[in-house]
Write a protein that holds these residues in place. Structure first.
Motif, short mmCIF file in Angstrom:
data_model
loop_
_atom_site.label_atom_id
_atom_site.label_comp_id
_atom_site.label_asym_id
_atom_site.label_seq_id
_atom_site.Cartn_x
_atom_site.Cartn_y
_atom_site.Cartn_z
N PHE A 1 -1.32 1.81 -8.62
CA PHE A 1 -0.78 1.26 -7.81
C PHE A 1 -1.37 -0.31 -7.36
CE2 PHE A 1 -0.95 5.77 -7.00
CZ PHE A 1 0.30 6.11 -6.44
N GLY A 2 -0.47 -1.08 -7.32
CA GLY A 2 -0.73 -2.56 -6.92
C GLY A 2 -0.40 -3.08 -5.49
N ALA A 3 -1.39 -3.58 -4.83
CA ALA A 3 -1.15 -4.07 -3.55
C ALA A 3 -1.06 -5.53 -3.35
CB ALA A 3 -2.16 -3.23 -2.66
N GLU A 4 -0.09 -6.15 -2.91
CA GLU A 4 0.02 -7.63 -2.86
C GLU A 4 -0.54 -8.42 -3.77
OE1 GLU A 4 -1.87 -8.48 0.94
OE2 GLU A 4 -0.41 -7.30 2.27
N TYR B 1 4.58 -12.34 -4.10
CA TYR B 1 3.57 -11.06 -3.89
C TYR B 1 4.40 -9.74 -3.79
CZ TYR B 1 0.27 -14.79 -3.00
OH TYR B 1 -0.43 -15.75 -3.11
N PHE B 2 3.83 -8.72 -4.32
CA PHE B 2 4.35 -7.50 -4.63
C PHE B 2 3.36 -6.37 -4.40
CE2 PHE B 2 7.38 -10.31 -7.20
CZ PHE B 2 8.31 -10.01 -6.69
N ASN B 3 3.84 -5.27 -3.71
CA ASN B 3 3.33 -4.05 -3.70
C ASN B 3 4.14 -3.17 -4.65
OD1 ASN B 3 1.60 -4.62 -1.73
ND2 ASN B 3 2.65 -3.55 -0.07
N PHE B 4 3.61 -2.69 -5.63
CA PHE B 4 4.50 -1.99 -6.67
C PHE B 4 3.66 -0.79 -7.21
CE2 PHE B 4 1.85 -5.32 -8.72
CZ PHE B 4 1.02 -4.56 -9.72
N THR B 5 4.52 0.03 -8.01
CA THR B 5 3.92 1.09 -8.66
C THR B 5 4.40 1.37 -10.01
OG1 THR B 5 3.99 2.57 -6.69
CG2 THR B 5 4.08 3.88 -8.65
N ALA C 1 8.86 -1.85 -7.27
CA ALA C 1 8.24 -3.01 -6.69
C ALA C 1 8.83 -3.20 -5.36
CB ALA C 1 7.89 -4.04 -7.40
N ASP D 1 8.94 -6.50 -2.42
CA ASP D 1 8.65 -7.95 -2.24
C ASP D 1 7.90 -8.19 -0.84
OD1 ASP D 1 8.42 -10.49 -1.74
OD2 ASP D 1 10.48 -10.86 -1.63
N VAL D 2 6.25 -8.46 -0.69
CA VAL D 2 5.88 -8.63 0.49
C VAL D 2 5.46 -10.17 0.58
CG1 VAL D 2 5.11 -6.13 0.58
CG2 VAL D 2 3.63 -7.83 -0.58
#
Length: 547
Positions: A273-276, A293-297, A314, A316-317
């Motif tokens: 899990f990736g945050a920003e 910048y992405f929140n992704f899995t 993913a 887009d944030v």
């Protein structure tokens, strides 16, 4: 077998072993022929071979009872049951059959099934029916049960060739039919499940195609693009992705560490899990570079229990991150402004009014007191119960701004120091969070103790100043009157002097006209000879009047 598009992709083979039934039917046919032959023989040799015929009949009955098919004999147009097979008796337990007409023995059967016997008896034509359904009241309790038979009805002839009854040859195929029905139901279920899966795949595909999230399906250790939705492709416009490995199609992803994360997920099967996290794709056609910048899995998917690839989801944030960065920059700027402001400023946080920010100007008012991080009542216990604390609570509770000019307070500038009378001009303003709820108080204060004390000194000397002012006023009036008198005197003196001067001037003019010219060389009576005029060209003095 057909796939979801209706194309043939295989064959289902349902095979049932009917060897016993065929052999039994063949045996029955053979027995029937033999029986007919023996009946004829018995008719011809009835008197001499009665014992032999009886023995033959008993043998046939034994063979009849051992046959796998249910053979029943019916006599006459009413189809009276003359021979009941043991398996028929077993099937229809506790039911009287022998000697009863078929309609009476089996009233639960529909009339159409009885009419088949009528037709064979009337026409002499056999009837063959496969997997016919017979609904029997097997236990004579009113509950019907379905049984399935391969049925053959043949006419039975007497010695004269006349139809005397009907022989029923039935093979119970209930288990076969039910097995096939179960297989067909299973096949239908499989087809339904396949259609449902196809519909679900189509639905998921539509969702993936329309969702704003970035979705990609990567396969094999090289993370080959198997599927990307439009949102993912829009991040990398103009780039071919499908069929290419991630490192080849998006080389900057390897440089920025994303391929290494995919490798770890593929090797371990553990979701990441990736945050920003920032991602900076190569600019398109020399355009400006931009960071997203992405929140992704990253999630592994398996086939046959083995990791086959990685799915990417993913979001887009970028706007949220940039907005937060801007808010943080504004907060830092505001913090710097507060800290550099010459006026005392504090921020009180939460219902306990904790000193969250104390700028240097405010701290200089209380140089010997620790304020930061403490509630107001802990840092300044002397304000408990005072109007200033009630005002702070009122602002926090109601959100209404409070302004007060030159408010006197008894405060200590140092911990455990003496209380001093101080004067402040206050502005208390509610601070609100992103939801509009009050979460603190902003306090802007300006100490005006010196100004108030100076004004008090001025006010104490006010009486003396007013007396002096009255004296000065009296002196001014006296001087004014003196000036008026002097003006009158000067006017009068000026008027009185004008008359003799005018007379003297007239005498001088008359004297000038009456005196001879040689007197011009005499001394001027005004300046004692200093204004003698030079002679003219004729030797006489100038005609100009002496000054």
């Amino acid at each position: 077998m057909r796939d979801a598009q209706g194309h043939v992709n295989g064959v289902l083979d349902f095979s049932y072993d009917v060897s016993e039934q065929v052999q039994a039917r063949q045996q029955l046919q053979q027995l029937n022929q033999e029986l007919e032959a023996r009946v004829q023989e018995r008719t011809r040799e009835l008197d001499v071979a009665r014992a032999q015929a009886e023995e033959q009949r008993n043998r046939l009955l034994r063979l009849f009872g051992q046959a796998p098919a249910e053979i029943n004999l019916f006599a006459g147009p009413e189809h009276v049951w003359t021979l009941v097979h043991p398996r028929t008796r077993e099937l229809l337990q506790n039911r009287p059959l022998q000697g009863l007409p078929r309609r009476q023995a089996l009233p639960e059967l529909p009339e159409a099934q009885h009419e088949l016997f009528d037709s064979v008896y009337r026409t002499g034509q056999p009837v063959h029916a496969l997997e016919t359904t017979q609904r029997f009241d097997r236990f004579h309790n009113g509950e019907l049960h379905d049984e399935y038979f391969d049925l053959t009805l043949q006419p039975k002839f007497d010695a004269g060739g006349r139809i005397e009854g009907v022989m029923s040859f039935a093979i119970n195929v209930t288990e076969r039919v039910r097995s096939r029905q179960r297989a067909e139901a299973l096949q239908a279920d499989l087809l339904t499940a396949a259609r449902r899966q196809a519909q679900e795949r189509a639905a998921f595909h539509n969702v993936f195609e329309q969702t704003p999230a970035l979705i990609a399906l990567l396969r094999a250790p090289g993370h080959r693009f198997e599927y990307v939705n439009p949102a993912y492709q829009a991040l990398l416009p103009g780039r071919p992705l499908l069929g290419l490995d991630m490192a080849v199609a998006v080389p900057e992803s390897e440089e920025q560490g994303f391929v290494a994360l995919l490798d770890r997920v593929y090797q371990t099967g553990e979701t990441f899990f990736g945050a920003e996290l920032p991602f900076a794709p190569e600019p398109v056609d020399g355009g400006p570079a931009r960071t997203w910048y992405f929140n992704f899995t990253y999630q592994a998917y398996r086939e046959d229990g083995q990791v086959a690839g990685v799915t990417i989801f993913a979001f887009d944030v970028t706007e949220q991150v940039l907005a937060r960065q801007q808010r943080e920059a504004e907060r830092q700027q505001l913090h710097k402004l507060f800290m550099e402001a010459p006026a005392p400023i504090v921020i009180l946080d939460g219902p306990d009014l904790v000193f969250q920010l104390v700028n240097p100007a405010y701290q200089r008012v209380f140089p010997g007191r620790a304020l930061q991080g403490k509630p107001v009542l802990e840092a300044m216990p002397e304000v408990a119960g005072t109007a200033i604390y009630h005002s702070l609570r009122g602002v926090y509770d109601t959100g209404e701004t409070f302004v007060e000019q030159e408010l006197p307070l008894m405060l200590a500038r140092y911990d455990d120091g003496p209380l001093e009378e101080m004067f402040f001009t206050f502005t208390y303003q509610a601070r609100r969070n992103a939801q509009g709820e009050i979460d603190g108080v902003l306090a802007f204060a300006h100490e005006v103790t010196d100004q108030v004390q100076a004004r008090r000194v001025v006010e104490e000397g006010g009486a003396q100043a007013r007396a002096l002012a009255e004296q000065l006023h009296t002196a001014n009036e006296q001087l004014t009157r003196t000036n008026v008198d002097l003006d009158n005197f000067i006017y009068t003196a000026s008027h009185d002097l004008k008359v003799p001067i005018a007379n003297i001037e007239g005498l001088l003019q008359a004297l000038t006209r009456s005196c001879p010219r040689w007197l011009w060389s005499a001394t001027c009576p005004k300046c004692l000879g200093s204004c003698r005029r030079p002679p003219s060209a004729s030797g006489a003095p100038s005609s100009s009047s002496p000054t």
